[in-house]
Write an enzyme that holds these catalytic residues in place. Structure first.
Site, PDB file in Angstrom:
ATOM      1  N   ASN A 149       4.693 -58.706 -24.637  1.00 47.37           N
ATOM      2  CA  ASN A 149       6.021 -58.194 -24.286  1.00 47.37           C
ATOM      3  C   ASN A 149       6.874 -59.394 -23.897  1.00 47.37           C
ATOM      4  O   ASN A 149       6.699 -59.946 -22.824  1.00 47.37           O
ATOM      5  CB  ASN A 149       5.897 -57.203 -23.117  1.00 47.37           C
ATOM      6  CG  ASN A 149       7.264 -56.770 -22.595  1.00 47.37           C
ATOM      7  OD1 ASN A 149       8.290 -57.029 -23.226  1.00 47.37           O
ATOM      8  ND2 ASN A 149       7.271 -56.118 -21.442  1.00 47.37           N
TER       9      ASN A 149
ATOM     10  N   LYS B 129       9.956 -59.479 -23.208  1.00 45.24           N
ATOM     11  CA  LYS B 129      11.077 -59.169 -22.299  1.00 45.24           C
ATOM     12  C   LYS B 129      12.347 -59.829 -22.857  1.00 45.24           C
ATOM     13  O   LYS B 129      12.485 -59.904 -24.071  1.00 45.24           O
ATOM     14  CB  LYS B 129      10.727 -59.610 -20.879  1.00 45.24           C
ATOM     15  CG  LYS B 129       9.342 -59.075 -20.461  1.00 45.24           C
ATOM     16  CD  LYS B 129       9.009 -59.252 -19.023  1.00 45.24           C
ATOM     17  CE  LYS B 129       7.615 -58.666 -18.757  1.00 45.24           C
ATOM     18  NZ  LYS B 129       7.276 -58.657 -17.344  1.00 45.24           N
TER      19      LYS B 129
ATOM     20  N   HIS C 159       8.556 -49.108 -19.177  1.00 48.63           N
ATOM     21  CA  HIS C 159       8.154 -50.329 -18.465  1.00 48.63           C
ATOM     22  C   HIS C 159       8.746 -50.303 -17.050  1.00 48.63           C
ATOM     23  O   HIS C 159       9.857 -49.820 -16.846  1.00 48.63           O
ATOM     24  CB  HIS C 159       8.644 -51.564 -19.225  1.00 48.63           C
ATOM     25  CG  HIS C 159       8.029 -52.826 -18.715  1.00 48.63           C
ATOM     26  ND1 HIS C 159       8.485 -53.448 -17.572  1.00 48.63           N
ATOM     27  CD2 HIS C 159       6.984 -53.555 -19.164  1.00 48.63           C
ATOM     28  CE1 HIS C 159       7.734 -54.518 -17.358  1.00 48.63           C
ATOM     29  NE2 HIS C 159       6.817 -54.605 -18.308  1.00 48.63           N
TER      30      HIS C 159
ATOM     31  N   GLU D 146      10.119 -52.488 -15.322  1.00 53.83           N
ATOM     32  CA  GLU D 146      11.425 -53.134 -15.189  1.00 53.83           C
ATOM     33  C   GLU D 146      12.542 -52.195 -15.652  1.00 53.83           C
ATOM     34  O   GLU D 146      13.629 -52.184 -15.085  1.00 53.83           O
ATOM     35  CB  GLU D 146      11.444 -54.456 -15.973  1.00 53.83           C
ATOM     36  CG  GLU D 146      10.618 -55.518 -15.263  1.00 53.83           C
ATOM     37  CD  GLU D 146       9.938 -56.520 -16.178  1.00 53.83           C
ATOM     38  OE1 GLU D 146      10.339 -56.658 -17.347  1.00 53.83           O
ATOM     39  OE2 GLU D 146       8.978 -57.168 -15.705  1.00 53.83           O
TER      40      GLU D 146
ATOM     41  N   GLU E 215       0.172 -51.264 -15.447  1.00 52.58           N
ATOM     42  CA  GLU E 215       0.735 -52.523 -14.966  1.00 52.58           C
ATOM     43  C   GLU E 215       1.142 -52.382 -13.502  1.00 52.58           C
ATOM     44  O   GLU E 215       2.240 -51.895 -13.210  1.00 52.58           O
ATOM     45  CB  GLU E 215       1.969 -52.896 -15.784  1.00 52.58           C
ATOM     46  CG  GLU E 215       1.711 -53.072 -17.259  1.00 52.58           C
ATOM     47  CD  GLU E 215       2.774 -53.940 -17.916  1.00 52.58           C
ATOM     48  OE1 GLU E 215       2.415 -54.993 -18.431  1.00 52.58           O
ATOM     49  OE2 GLU E 215       3.963 -53.568 -17.885  1.00 52.58           O
TER      50      GLU E 215
ATOM     51  N   GLY F  57       4.376 -60.868 -13.370  1.00 50.16           N
ATOM     52  CA  GLY F  57       5.149 -62.099 -13.209  1.00 50.16           C
ATOM     53  C   GLY F  57       4.922 -62.810 -11.889  1.00 50.16           C
ATOM     54  O   GLY F  57       5.685 -63.696 -11.517  1.00 50.16           O
TER      55      GLY F  57
ATOM     56  N   SER G  91       0.239 -60.601 -15.123  1.00 51.44           N
ATOM     57  CA  SER G  91      -0.278 -61.969 -14.990  1.00 51.44           C
ATOM     58  C   SER G  91      -1.590 -62.198 -15.743  1.00 51.44           C
ATOM     59  O   SER G  91      -2.483 -62.888 -15.250  1.00 51.44           O
ATOM     60  CB  SER G  91      -0.428 -62.347 -13.507  1.00 51.44           C
ATOM     61  OG  SER G  91       0.833 -62.295 -12.856  1.00 51.44           O
TER      62      SER G  91
HETATM   63  P1  13P Z   1       3.414 -60.887 -16.956  1.00 50.25           P
HETATM   64  O1  13P Z   1       2.246 -61.046 -17.915  1.00 50.25           O
HETATM   65  O2  13P Z   1       4.445 -61.961 -17.138  1.00 50.25           O
HETATM   66  O3  13P Z   1       2.951 -60.710 -15.557  1.00 50.25           O
HETATM   67  O4  13P Z   1       4.159 -59.520 -17.386  1.00 50.25           O
HETATM   68  C1  13P Z   1       3.421 -58.360 -17.524  1.00 50.25           C
HETATM   69  C2  13P Z   1       4.292 -57.323 -18.124  1.00 50.25           C
HETATM   70  O5  13P Z   1       5.170 -56.771 -17.490  1.00 50.25           O
HETATM   71  C3  13P Z   1       4.073 -56.996 -19.531  1.00 50.25           C
HETATM   72  O6  13P Z   1       4.777 -55.842 -19.877  1.00 50.25           O
END
Ligand code: 13P
Length: 251
Positions: free
Chosen positions: A9, A11, A94, A96, A166, A172, A213
């Site tokens: 992903n 983003k 997601h 976010e 997640e 992150g 992560s």
């Molecule tokens: P990270 O791998 O950067 O922690 O992000 C995870 C994520 O939100 C994937 O959708």
């Protein structure tokens, strides 16, 4: 037997040109890794160019969101039929999008229906916040998200879907859930909820990824857990070492 599935992903990262340059760098090596399904989920504008760059490989393509209506006055949105010429997958719900863009359980449910109608495989994200985790609310909250997302679907539809667990506190942050922690929530809470809604046989068919992560160095341990069927990878999917991460994930 569930084939592991690693999806990147991206983003809001990489222009179309940067996306193509990156994929050219890693596609050959990724394509040679057997026993794993792989996909990239870039920003919308990179999707057509990446569809081209990935032609002839086994690497799939997904969008990071879409709207559930077919067309109409929905400024700034994309319809499922706009993605289907290029994508096999779509990430829905997601954390976010839930946190910054008002995504609701009800909206996620409608989007899953629209995705399935158009032959897209939804990657449905669930996961608790740090506060919820520390308050011991993880099981109830995540189970509730799964119930709301898949309310009203048939077992056959459920089995097509991918779920990504997640934990928000691991996204992150560099703070990864241990394989035992993630495996426990995925096995007991996520798969258990699917089993209670659709039966054990369906629950055993659904692929459930871990996200938060995931790096080349911890992928093997996480994917080694029998209930973790792959990963939704953010930051680490933007780097050439993503190849190593995928390689390490095949157990
Ligand atoms: P990270 O791998 O950067 O922690 O992000 C995870 C994520 O939100 C994937 O959708």
């Amino acid at each position: 037997m569930r084939t592991p599935f690693i999806a990147g992903n991206w983003k809001m990262n990489k222009t179309a040109d940067e996306a193509v340059a990156f994929v050219r760098e890693v596609r050959h090596a990724l394509n040679q890794i057997e026993g794993v399904d792989i996909a990239f989920c870039p920003p919308y504008l990179a999707i057509p160019a990446l569809a081209d760059a990935l032609k002839g490989t086994k690497i799939g393509l997904g969008a990071q969101n879409m709207y559930f209506e077919e067309s109409g006055a929905y400024t700034g949105e994309l319809a499922p039929s706009m993605l289907t010429p290029f994508c096999q997958y779509v990430i829905l719900g997601h954390s976010e999008r839930r946190a910054y863009f008002g995504e609701t359980d009800e909206g996620v449910n409608k989007k899953i229906r629209a995705a399935l109608k158009h032959g897209l495989t939804p990657i449905v994200c669930v996961g608790e916040s740090l506060e919820q985790n520390e308050a011991g609310e993880t099981h109830d909250f995540v189970s509730g998200q799964v119930r709301a997302a898949f309310a009203g679907f048939t077992a056959v539809e459920m089995a097509i879907c991918v779920i990504a667990y997640e934990p928000i506190w691991a996204i992150g942050t560099g703070r990864t859930a241990t394989a035992a922690q993630a495996g426990q929530i995925i096995g007991v809470t996520v798969r258990g909820t699917v089993a209670s809604m659709f039966g054990e046989e369906t629950a055993q068919q659904v692929r459930i990824q871990y996200g938060g992560s995931v790096k080349p160095g911890n992928a093997a341990e996480l994917m080694g857990h029998p209930d973790i069927d792959g990963a939704l990878v953010g930051g680490a999917s933007l780097q050439p070492s993503f190849v190593e991460l995928v390689r390490n994930s095949v157990v």
